[in-house]
Write an enzyme that holds these catalytic residues in place. Structure first.
Site, PDB file in Angstrom:
ATOM      1  N   SER A 188      35.643  10.246 -42.692  1.00  0.00           N
ATOM      2  CA  SER A 188      35.611   8.637 -42.486  1.00  0.00           C
ATOM      3  C   SER A 188      36.444   8.175 -41.396  1.00  0.00           C
ATOM      4  CB  SER A 188      36.135   7.796 -44.000  1.00  0.00           C
ATOM      5  OG  SER A 188      36.488   6.426 -43.433  1.00  0.00           O
ATOM      6  N   TYR A 198      43.302   6.037 -49.156  1.00  0.00           N
ATOM      7  CA  TYR A 198      42.034   6.498 -48.828  1.00  0.00           C
ATOM      8  C   TYR A 198      42.246   7.010 -47.461  1.00  0.00           C
ATOM      9  CZ  TYR A 198      36.941   6.415 -47.635  1.00  0.00           C
ATOM     10  OH  TYR A 198      35.921   6.943 -47.291  1.00  0.00           O
TER      11      TYR A 198
END
Length: 252
Positions: free
Chosen positions: A151, A164
């Site tokens: 990501s 995250y």
């Protein structure tokens, strides 16, 4: 240069492909594309309904597809063992692993210990476990390709998603080191880091996500599937080490 369709057939057709988190979003789009090119694919995800919907949809669109799998959670050893047994029985090995199963998470001020431990086990341990099992099988054949879906959070480091960010930063480091470890075995390793992509992870409602796509502020899941295909389509001598894909108007 070889005909592009021939190149895709060479690198995908009849290849034994495993996609973790392959029942929704990016994983499902990857499964659709690789099945359409003749890949023999195993998918799984933890939600039973999502799994059944994904398999039924693929079989409906591609009647001749070789698609296998079961509902499974990458954090549960019994589920992992079950999927590995299924892979060995149905595919007889792994040529391509797409590590994609992951969960969104906020910061440490909002998440409780057990919640963020589960996210870490999913987003990091799950990747490592399946990479290890893939390497065991790929080493014997002296070939294979592992693609880790990371990501852009590993670069943007938003204050709103500390946990995250930590997991995707770990995947960035893991992928870089893994490539150095297993390239001598004939195994390729690639990292794909998307920016904002429409998915169940997004906090915006679906209608707002559609608006962002139209305004070029968000990607479609199929955009990432095409990026995966680009990595897989390369000749054996060529590695796509890392790839970042962002919406045209997402500034990081």
């Amino acid at each position: 240069m070889k005909n592009l369709s021939d190149l895709l057939q060479l690198n995908i057709k009849q290849k034994r492909i495993v996609i973790t988190g392959g029942t929704t979003g990016i994983g499902k789009s990857i499964a659709d594309l690789l099945v359409s090119l003749g890949g023999r694919v195993v998918i799984f995800g933890r939600d039973h309904e999502d799994f059944n919907n994904a398999v039924n949809d693929i079989k409906s669109n591609f009647p001749d597809a070789e698609i296998y799998g079961a509902p499974a959670d990458v954090t549960k050893k019994e589920d992992v063992d079950m999927i590995l047994d299924l892979i060995d029985k149905k595919l007889g090995g792994i040529d391509i692993l797409i590590n994609n199963a992951a969960l969104a998470a906020d910061g440490i001020t909002t998440y409780k210990l057990e919640e963020w431990k589960y996210v870490i086990e999913t987003n990091i341990t799950g990747y490592i476990v399946f990479a290890q099992e893939a390497v065991k099988r790929m080493t014997e054949q002296k070939s294979g390709h592992i693609i880790n879906i990371g990501s852009m959070s590993a670069e943007s480091k938003s204050a709103k998603s500390t946990i995250y960010v930590a997991t995707k930063s770990a995947i960035r480091g893991f992928t870089t080191s893994l490539r150095k470890e297993i390239n001598p075995l004939g195994i390729k390793v690639s990292l794909i880091e998307p920016g904002a992509v429409t998915s169940d992870m997004q906090t915006d409602p679906k209608e707002k996500q559609k608006q962002k796509i139209q305004k070029m502020e968000m990607l479609e899941a199929e955009d990432i599937a095409l990026s995966v295909l680009f990595c897989l389509a390369q000749p054996k001598r060529c590695d796509i080490v890392s790839m970042q894909i962002r919406p045209h108007l997402q500034i990081i």
